[in-house]
Design an enzyme around this catalytic site. Sequence first.
Site, mmCIF file in Angstrom:
data_model
loop_
_atom_site.group_PDB
_atom_site.id
_atom_site.type_symbol
_atom_site.label_atom_id
_atom_site.label_comp_id
_atom_site.label_asym_id
_atom_site.label_seq_id
_atom_site.Cartn_x
_atom_site.Cartn_y
_atom_site.Cartn_z
ATOM 1 N N LEU A 131 -60.879 12.396 32.358
ATOM 2 C CA LEU A 131 -59.848 11.736 33.150
ATOM 3 C C LEU A 131 -60.414 10.416 33.657
ATOM 4 O O LEU A 131 -61.611 10.322 33.962
ATOM 5 C CB LEU A 131 -59.435 12.602 34.352
ATOM 6 C CG LEU A 131 -58.635 13.873 34.060
ATOM 7 C CD1 LEU A 131 -58.452 14.690 35.347
ATOM 8 C CD2 LEU A 131 -57.276 13.548 33.454
ATOM 9 N N ASP A 132 -59.553 9.393 33.754
ATOM 10 C CA ASP A 132 -59.977 8.121 34.326
ATOM 11 C C ASP A 132 -60.522 8.346 35.732
ATOM 12 O O ASP A 132 -60.058 9.236 36.458
ATOM 13 C CB ASP A 132 -58.805 7.143 34.415
ATOM 14 C CG ASP A 132 -58.196 6.831 33.058
ATOM 15 O OD1 ASP A 132 -58.832 7.131 32.031
ATOM 16 O OD2 ASP A 132 -57.068 6.290 33.038
ATOM 17 N N GLN A 133 -61.456 7.513 36.141
ATOM 18 C CA GLN A 133 -62.076 7.670 37.461
ATOM 19 C C GLN A 133 -61.062 7.685 38.611
ATOM 20 O O GLN A 133 -61.202 8.486 39.542
ATOM 21 C CB GLN A 133 -63.112 6.570 37.691
ATOM 22 C CG GLN A 133 -63.898 6.741 38.992
ATOM 23 C CD GLN A 133 -65.107 5.825 39.056
ATOM 24 O OE1 GLN A 133 -65.615 5.373 38.028
ATOM 25 N NE2 GLN A 133 -65.595 5.555 40.249
#
Length: 236
Positions: A58-60
């Site tokens: 998942l994106d940060q």
Amino acid sequence: MRTEILYEDEHIIVAAKPSGLATQSGKVGQPDMVSELKKHLASQTPGKPPYLGVVHRLDQPVEGLLVFAKDNKTAAALTKQLSVGSLHKTYYAVLCGQPEKKEDCLVDYLIKTQDNAAKVVEKFHSDAKKAVLRYQVLQTIDMPCALALAEIHIETGRFHQIRVQMSHAGYPLLGDVKYGTEETKTIGRSLSISAVGLCACSLEFTHPVSQERMHFEVKPSGKAFSFFSYDKAVHR
């Protein structure tokens, strides 16, 4: 540990990632989910280097569910489920604006740029990768501004896919400073939104060993979601 473990057995770990924590970071000294989970595993078997297979990310700035493998064979089985579409992920997103179509399928072609972003390009671009997602609007509100809560399913796992596709369609995610417009960024600041309104809220897959179909859900915790009612049961 910022990572919350929801389920663990000898083969897998299902955990919830908070917004702001990287899934896996290449920067020395930067906290990430993989490092936290490896430290957790190392405490169980002192002296033995822990194995943690990263199946998806998942994106940060994004919160939500991820499954990790504790051995090579399990990692390969989960990766195969992801590639054939039997590992299902459902996202909730807070959109700036209210789509005219309450349900739609978006098809775009993306490239990854040199500044670590994604960009929509023409189909015939040499590096273009097809990106497909389906959304359904669940709720809309007009105050504090026009917003929509959407359920999103991705058919392709492209870099920053949901964020860039929804922005290209004219509905950037609330709190997204990378893909938002100046107007939506201003809205986010005025509402004190510090994280992207995106959550991987549901995860379903077949356990690689027991063959049990497993399903997990979490409730979005980001402030962007606080403007909507969300009473779906959370399975742990």
